[in-house]
Scaffold this active site. Sequence first.
Site, PDB file in Angstrom:
ATOM      1  N   ASN A 147       0.801  -1.224   0.000  1.00  0.00           N
ATOM      2  CA  ASN A 147       0.000   0.000   0.000  1.00  0.00           C
ATOM      3  C   ASN A 147       0.832   1.271   0.000  1.00  0.00           C
ATOM      4  OD1 ASN A 147       0.315  -1.413   2.602  1.00  0.00           O
ATOM      5  ND2 ASN A 147      -0.371   0.516   3.476  1.00  0.00           N
ATOM      6  N   CYS A 320      -3.338   4.963   7.114  1.00  0.00           N
ATOM      7  CA  CYS A 320      -3.675   4.398   8.413  1.00  0.00           C
ATOM      8  C   CYS A 320      -2.642   4.773   9.468  1.00  0.00           C
ATOM      9  CB  CYS A 320      -3.769   2.897   8.315  1.00  0.00           C
ATOM     10  SG  CYS A 320      -4.762   2.397   6.940  1.00  0.00           S
TER      11      CYS A 320
HETATM   12  C1  LIG Z   1      -2.899  -3.499   2.133  1.00  0.00           C
HETATM   13  C2  LIG Z   1      -4.069  -3.146   3.001  1.00  0.00           C
HETATM   14  N1  LIG Z   1      -4.606  -4.073   3.799  1.00  0.00           N
HETATM   15  C3  LIG Z   1      -5.660  -3.822   4.590  1.00  0.00           C
HETATM   16  C4  LIG Z   1      -6.229  -2.570   4.622  1.00  0.00           C
HETATM   17  C5  LIG Z   1      -7.414  -2.327   5.507  1.00  0.00           C
HETATM   18  O1  LIG Z   1      -8.599  -2.320   4.738  1.00  0.00           O
HETATM   19  P1  LIG Z   1      -9.950  -1.679   5.316  1.00  0.00           P
HETATM   20  O2  LIG Z   1      -9.751  -0.200   5.298  1.00  0.00           O
HETATM   21  O3  LIG Z   1     -11.015  -2.122   4.340  1.00  0.00           O
HETATM   22  O4  LIG Z   1     -10.154  -2.246   6.670  1.00  0.00           O
HETATM   23  C6  LIG Z   1      -5.695  -1.549   3.827  1.00  0.00           C
HETATM   24  C7  LIG Z   1      -6.239  -0.178   3.890  1.00  0.00           C
HETATM   25  O5  LIG Z   1      -5.590   0.793   3.581  1.00  0.00           O
HETATM   26  C8  LIG Z   1      -4.594  -1.842   2.972  1.00  0.00           C
HETATM   27  O6  LIG Z   1      -4.046  -0.916   2.190  1.00  0.00           O
END
Ligand SMILES: Cc1ncc(COP(=O)(O)O)c(C=O)c1O
Length: 381
Positions: A147, A320
């Site tokens: 990400n 995040c």
């Molecule tokens: C690689 C990855 N995994 C998990 C998530 C979490 O997803 P969610 O926002 O739907 O809980 C994200 C969110 O940015 C992400 O980029």
Amino acid sequence: MYSYFDNAATTPVDKDVLKAMLPYFTSSFGNPSSLYSISLESKKAIDNSRNKISQFLNASKDEIIFTSGGTESDNLALRGSISKQKNHIITSSIEHPAVLSTCKDLEKSGYFVTYLKVDSEGFIDLNQLENSITEKTALVSIMHANNEIGTIEPIEEIGPICRKNNILFHTDAVQSFGKIPIDVKKMNIDLLSASSHKIYGPKGIGLLYVRKGVMLNPIITGGGQEFGIRSGTENVPGIVGFGKAVELASKNMNKENKKLLSLRNRLISFFMKIPHTRLNGPMKKRLPNNINVCFDGVEGEALVMLLDNERIFASTGSACSTRNLNPSHVLKAIGLKPEDSHGSLRLSLGNSNTTKDIEKLEKTLPIIVEKLRRMNPLYEK
Ligand SMILES: Cc1ncc(COP(=O)(O)O)c(C=O)c1O
């Protein structure tokens, strides 16, 4: 007007997605578990979405479990597959916190986790993976695409290693789902997490693909919805919206990717002409919409704030963790010094971006970088 370059954090809901969802908030509001006709409409709508999404992944309908999003899917994959007998997970050091924090929590409960190192572009080493397998290994969890830096991991090669060793393979495909092709059968994937709000669908809905025959312990128990793996009354409008978003992604993926690649490559070439700038992540095997760059002598947070003043929205590190001022664990894992990773900017392109946005960024960004460097007494030309 603003220019939005943070599509890896979230995307706006597509107007056709919203239109498809609306009846399920009001007229077709029935509980899919009830027996009368408005409830049957809800049940049918869920079936229809499950069908579309399963075809998109080359899976069967009953292999798709709807969840509240990527975070829950990752939790279910990890927590649901580990046991006292098989108490070891192998993952990478650059996973999303939805995987890494879950692993840390499992370690506190006495389970064991191996965190694979990555190279300077973010790729795991398949030999290191194979050497980390023990008879206690339950699961390998390696993300499809990162990400922050967009690295696409060699998941087609991980699946067969796991199959050969009788270990489950989970991939967090939250950033790649709907953006690059995924075939769960061809790729030997046992478990796959995806999320709707990254592909112009609503927030609060995601899925876990669970290959037929894989036994998972539920983490949410109750009325036995979602084949007993994820209880709770289904988020019908969310599921309908997710299905529509997948339908659109499937239709538009090739055309969209061509556009994104061309905008992305143009921006990368432009950034690389700014002195003392570094591209994080690979040039090949990189998500078509991801750019991550570091500008020497520049604080990422200040850069993001000054871009915001110009109505340009981007992020430093991943959304995040941007409220936390620790250097990004991903940039650290690819070998950046903390002072360098503080200057990182992530741009994630999406379907709203036009050449005009790119021109605006090309005009604005060098001025801001220059200004921040002038203000930094430690920056040497
Ligand atoms: C690689 C990855 N995994 C998990 C998530 C979490 O997803 P969610 O926002 O739907 O809980 C994200 C969110 O940015 C992400 O980029």
